[in-house]
Enzyme design. Structure first.
Site, PDB file in Angstrom:
ATOM      1  N   GLY A   1      35.044  43.035  40.185  1.00 48.70           N
ATOM      2  CA  GLY A   1      35.629  43.328  41.489  1.00 48.70           C
ATOM      3  C   GLY A   1      36.519  42.242  42.030  1.00 48.70           C
ATOM      4  O   GLY A   1      36.810  42.221  43.233  1.00 48.70           O
TER       5      GLY A   1
ATOM      6  N   GLN B   1      29.128  42.738  42.282  1.00 52.23           N
ATOM      7  CA  GLN B   1      30.263  43.199  43.095  1.00 52.23           C
ATOM      8  C   GLN B   1      30.198  42.532  44.475  1.00 52.23           C
ATOM      9  O   GLN B   1      29.558  41.501  44.614  1.00 52.23           O
ATOM     10  CB  GLN B   1      30.237  44.738  43.198  1.00 52.23           C
ATOM     11  CG  GLN B   1      30.610  45.428  41.884  1.00 52.23           C
ATOM     12  CD  GLN B   1      32.099  45.289  41.566  1.00 52.23           C
ATOM     13  OE1 GLN B   1      32.938  45.015  42.439  1.00 52.23           O
ATOM     14  NE2 GLN B   1      32.437  45.445  40.294  1.00 52.23           N
TER      15      GLN B   1
ATOM     16  N   ASP C   1      38.426  37.919  30.058  1.00 53.09           N
ATOM     17  CA  ASP C   1      39.236  38.886  29.324  1.00 53.09           C
ATOM     18  C   ASP C   1      40.398  39.232  30.218  1.00 53.09           C
ATOM     19  O   ASP C   1      40.302  39.146  31.437  1.00 53.09           O
ATOM     20  CB  ASP C   1      38.461  40.187  29.051  1.00 53.09           C
ATOM     21  CG  ASP C   1      38.439  41.074  30.285  1.00 53.09           C
ATOM     22  OD1 ASP C   1      37.687  40.747  31.226  1.00 53.09           O
ATOM     23  OD2 ASP C   1      39.196  42.051  30.356  1.00 53.09           O
TER      24      ASP C   1
ATOM     25  N   ASP D   1      29.134  49.922  36.860  1.00 54.16           N
ATOM     26  CA  ASP D   1      29.141  49.441  38.239  1.00 54.16           C
ATOM     27  C   ASP D   1      30.150  50.252  39.043  1.00 54.16           C
ATOM     28  O   ASP D   1      30.779  51.161  38.524  1.00 54.16           O
ATOM     29  CB  ASP D   1      29.494  47.943  38.280  1.00 54.16           C
ATOM     30  CG  ASP D   1      30.885  47.676  37.728  1.00 54.16           C
ATOM     31  OD1 ASP D   1      31.396  48.515  36.951  1.00 54.16           O
ATOM     32  OD2 ASP D   1      31.481  46.651  38.068  1.00 54.16           O
TER      33      ASP D   1
ATOM     34  N   ASP E   1      33.400  47.280  27.652  1.00 53.79           N
ATOM     35  CA  ASP E   1      33.189  47.499  29.084  1.00 53.79           C
ATOM     36  C   ASP E   1      32.477  48.833  29.267  1.00 53.79           C
ATOM     37  O   ASP E   1      32.239  49.563  28.296  1.00 53.79           O
ATOM     38  CB  ASP E   1      34.514  47.406  29.847  1.00 53.79           C
ATOM     39  CG  ASP E   1      35.494  48.503  29.463  1.00 53.79           C
ATOM     40  OD1 ASP E   1      35.090  49.469  28.777  1.00 53.79           O
ATOM     41  OD2 ASP E   1      36.671  48.395  29.839  1.00 53.79           O
ATOM     42  N   SER E   2      32.116  49.160  30.511  1.00 54.01           N
ATOM     43  CA  SER E   2      31.315  50.373  30.744  1.00 54.01           C
ATOM     44  C   SER E   2      32.178  51.609  30.888  1.00 54.01           C
ATOM     45  O   SER E   2      31.647  52.722  30.917  1.00 54.01           O
ATOM     46  CB  SER E   2      30.516  50.192  32.034  1.00 54.01           C
ATOM     47  OG  SER E   2      31.413  50.173  33.131  1.00 54.01           O
ATOM     48  N   GLY E   3      33.466  51.429  31.000  1.00 53.19           N
ATOM     49  CA  GLY E   3      34.352  52.559  31.244  1.00 53.19           C
ATOM     50  C   GLY E   3      34.659  52.751  32.717  1.00 53.19           C
ATOM     51  O   GLY E   3      35.613  53.429  33.081  1.00 53.19           O
ATOM     52  N   GLY E   4      33.833  52.154  33.582  1.00 51.46           N
ATOM     53  CA  GLY E   4      33.990  52.373  35.021  1.00 51.46           C
ATOM     54  C   GLY E   4      35.346  51.948  35.557  1.00 51.46           C
ATOM     55  O   GLY E   4      35.996  52.687  36.292  1.00 51.46           O
ATOM     56  N   PHE E   5      35.805  50.763  35.163  1.00 52.49           N
ATOM     57  CA  PHE E   5      37.007  50.202  35.764  1.00 52.49           C
ATOM     58  C   PHE E   5      38.203  51.133  35.588  1.00 52.49           C
ATOM     59  O   PHE E   5      38.956  51.399  36.519  1.00 52.49           O
ATOM     60  CB  PHE E   5      37.296  48.826  35.160  1.00 52.49           C
ATOM     61  CG  PHE E   5      38.411  48.108  35.842  1.00 52.49           C
ATOM     62  CD1 PHE E   5      38.206  47.479  37.061  1.00 52.49           C
ATOM     63  CD2 PHE E   5      39.671  48.063  35.270  1.00 52.49           C
ATOM     64  CE1 PHE E   5      39.240  46.818  37.699  1.00 52.49           C
ATOM     65  CE2 PHE E   5      40.712  47.409  35.903  1.00 52.49           C
ATOM     66  CZ  PHE E   5      40.498  46.784  37.119  1.00 52.49           C
TER      67      PHE E   5
ATOM     68  N   CYS F   1      51.464  27.752  16.682  1.00 51.36           N
ATOM     69  CA  CYS F   1      51.239  29.117  16.186  1.00 51.36           C
ATOM     70  C   CYS F   1      52.212  29.428  15.052  1.00 51.36           C
ATOM     71  O   CYS F   1      53.264  28.813  14.927  1.00 51.36           O
ATOM     72  CB  CYS F   1      51.365  30.129  17.331  1.00 51.36           C
ATOM     73  SG  CYS F   1      53.015  30.789  17.599  1.00 51.36           S
TER      74      CYS F   1
ATOM     75  N   CYS G   1      55.912  30.119  16.177  1.00 52.05           N
ATOM     76  CA  CYS G   1      56.699  28.942  16.564  1.00 52.05           C
ATOM     77  C   CYS G   1      57.015  28.048  15.355  1.00 52.05           C
ATOM     78  O   CYS G   1      58.007  27.323  15.364  1.00 52.05           O
ATOM     79  CB  CYS G   1      55.973  28.146  17.642  1.00 52.05           C
ATOM     80  SG  CYS G   1      55.992  28.981  19.242  1.00 52.05           S
TER      81      CYS G   1
ATOM     82  N   CYS H   1      53.868  24.214  20.394  1.00 53.17           N
ATOM     83  CA  CYS H   1      52.937  25.244  19.919  1.00 53.17           C
ATOM     84  C   CYS H   1      52.806  25.219  18.400  1.00 53.17           C
ATOM     85  O   CYS H   1      53.795  25.141  17.679  1.00 53.17           O
ATOM     86  CB  CYS H   1      53.421  26.613  20.377  1.00 53.17           C
ATOM     87  SG  CYS H   1      52.339  27.955  19.879  1.00 53.17           S
TER      88      CYS H   1
ATOM     89  N   HIS I   1      52.059  34.757  19.649  1.00 53.91           N
ATOM     90  CA  HIS I   1      52.274  33.483  20.351  1.00 53.91           C
ATOM     91  C   HIS I   1      51.459  33.424  21.648  1.00 53.91           C
ATOM     92  O   HIS I   1      50.764  32.434  21.910  1.00 53.91           O
ATOM     93  CB  HIS I   1      53.751  33.234  20.662  1.00 53.91           C
ATOM     94  CG  HIS I   1      53.915  32.110  21.635  1.00 53.91           C
ATOM     95  ND1 HIS I   1      53.946  30.790  21.252  1.00 53.91           N
ATOM     96  CD2 HIS I   1      53.943  32.099  22.998  1.00 53.91           C
ATOM     97  CE1 HIS I   1      54.005  30.022  22.323  1.00 53.91           C
ATOM     98  NE2 HIS I   1      54.010  30.792  23.395  1.00 53.91           N
TER      99      HIS I   1
HETATM  100 ZN    ZN Z   1      53.810  29.720  19.473  1.00 52.85          ZN
END
Ligand code: ZN
Length: 377
Positions: A225, A198, A275, A146, A94-98, A315, A318, A313, A344
């Site tokens: 945004g 935005q 994300d 931004d 990311d740009s760091g802005g957030f 994973c 599990c 699941c 998980h």
């Molecule tokens: Zn799992």
């Protein structure tokens, strides 16, 4: 016109949902995709190897944290984020802005001045420095700087953010293209850069911001945004006006939206990339994502449960450990509980993306969307 360093190949469309893959000089990742967030060059409690074993194809790094600790120069000297983390799949920064906006920085037309949360030192982030820092971090995809106002905000505040975001997009793109030609490494010369739309939940401002970002021209487009305090019934129309205007043949990234309903509503409106820290943060607090909905592992009802977190699941957690054991680790604060529960929850998010891609290819995405909304609504 800049050469395209990143190509989106779409092989199935179902309504507005799309499934395909993004090709870059580094390789390929499938879309729609979920990007786990590695704030400080690590998804908290996990290693790069864990992420590989989960099948994550791209992760996100936070420029704000990395520029302060350990600093982009050190990371550059040690091979960029890929070399530093020993991770050879995709990285987006990311740009760091957030993060900076939550520190109430001084923002003017030039950029933002903020104080480090680590040691109080003063730093200046501009569209140009955001590009330079991310070049040294060496991500495959950079984000332009931004202005992202928290919602609710007055129309005036959102309008100012749209204006400044457009001006910074031109400066950020110019700096990026100039710098890419002179990048020190092949990786730096093959980076891509996404623009950010935005406009808050004001549909007119969203349209304007989309147009102005498209005029600059980027390798992909993010919708920023949103998920910053507004109710979902305002988020979705704001998202729709943007995706309706974005080019079909470039990736769309919905920033910071990572709850199960947000995933399927976003995919249903043509989003390719997501994300969010939600799944990993919830895991560390003992909130488990399952096919039956949210499960609070701290509840006493799980104390003697021999079964897995989620019966459906696949994973590794599990497959092996009971709710009773994992609840015990959580309650006594064993560090392994953060790791196992994060594995998980991330597996669950990545599997939802795989399911969505399969559903789009088989023309049954609407049924999947409705089922997820039914479970989580
Ligand atoms: Zn799992």
């Amino acid at each position: 016109v800049a050469e395209r360093v990143l190509e989106l190949e779409i092989d199935a469309v179902d309504g507005q949902a799309r499934a395909g893959r993004v090709h870059t000089p580094r390789g390929t990742f499938e879309t729609p995709v979920f990007m786990p967030v590695g704030t400080r060059a690590s998804v908290r409690a996990l290693s790069s190897q864990d992420l590989e074993e989960l099948g994550a194809e791209i992760m996100l790094g936070n420029t704000y944290h990395l520029m302060l600790r350990p600093g982009e120069a050190l990371i550059d000297d040690l091979g960029g984020l890929h070399g530093f983390m020993a991770w050879d799949r995709h990285v987006l920064t990311d740009s760091g802005g957030f993060q900076i906006y939550s520190l109430e920085p001084r923002v003017d037309d030039e950029g933002a001045i903020f104080r480090s949360t680590y040691d109080g030192t003063t730093h200046h982030l501009t569209p140009e420095t955001a590009v330079a820092v991310q070049r040294r971090l060496g991500a495959d995809i950079q984000m332009v700087l931004d202005v992202c106002p928290a919602l609710p905000a007055s129309t005036e505040v959102v309008r100012t953010a749209v204006e400044r975001t457009a001006a910074w997009a031109r400066r950020g793109r110019a700096a990026f293209l100039a710098g890419r030609r002179s990048g020190a490494t092949a990786a730096q010369r093959s980076q891509a850069q996404f623009g950010i739309v935005q406009g808050g939940v004001d549909l007119d401002l969203r349209r304007q911001s989309t147009e102005r970002t498209l005029e600059v021209g980027f390798d992909g487009y993010a919708i920023g945004g949103l998920s910053v305090g507004e109710p979902r019934q305002q988020l979705l129309p704001a998202l729709e006006v943007v995706t309706a205007a974005l080019p079909l043949d470039q990736p769309r990234y919905l920033m910071g939206v990572g709850d199960p309903i947000g995933f399927v509503e976003g995919i249903g409106r043509g989003v390719d990339m997501f994300d969010c820290v939600l799944a990993t943060r919830l895991a560390r607090h003992g909130t488990i994502l399952t096919d039956a909905g949210r499960l609070n592992l701290r509840n006493a009802e799980h104390a003697r449960q021999a079964g897995p977190l989620d019966p459906g699941c696949a994973c590794p957690v599990c497959q092996r450990w009971s709710r009773a054991y994992l609840r015990h680790l959580l309650r006594v604060g064993e560090p392994s509980s953060a790791r196992l529960l994060t594995i998980h929850n991330l597996h669950w998010c990545l599997r939802l993306m795989r399911d969505a891609r399969a559903a789009i290819r088989e023309g049954r995405f609407e049924a999947l969307r409705a089922a997820v909304v039914g479970t989580w609504g």
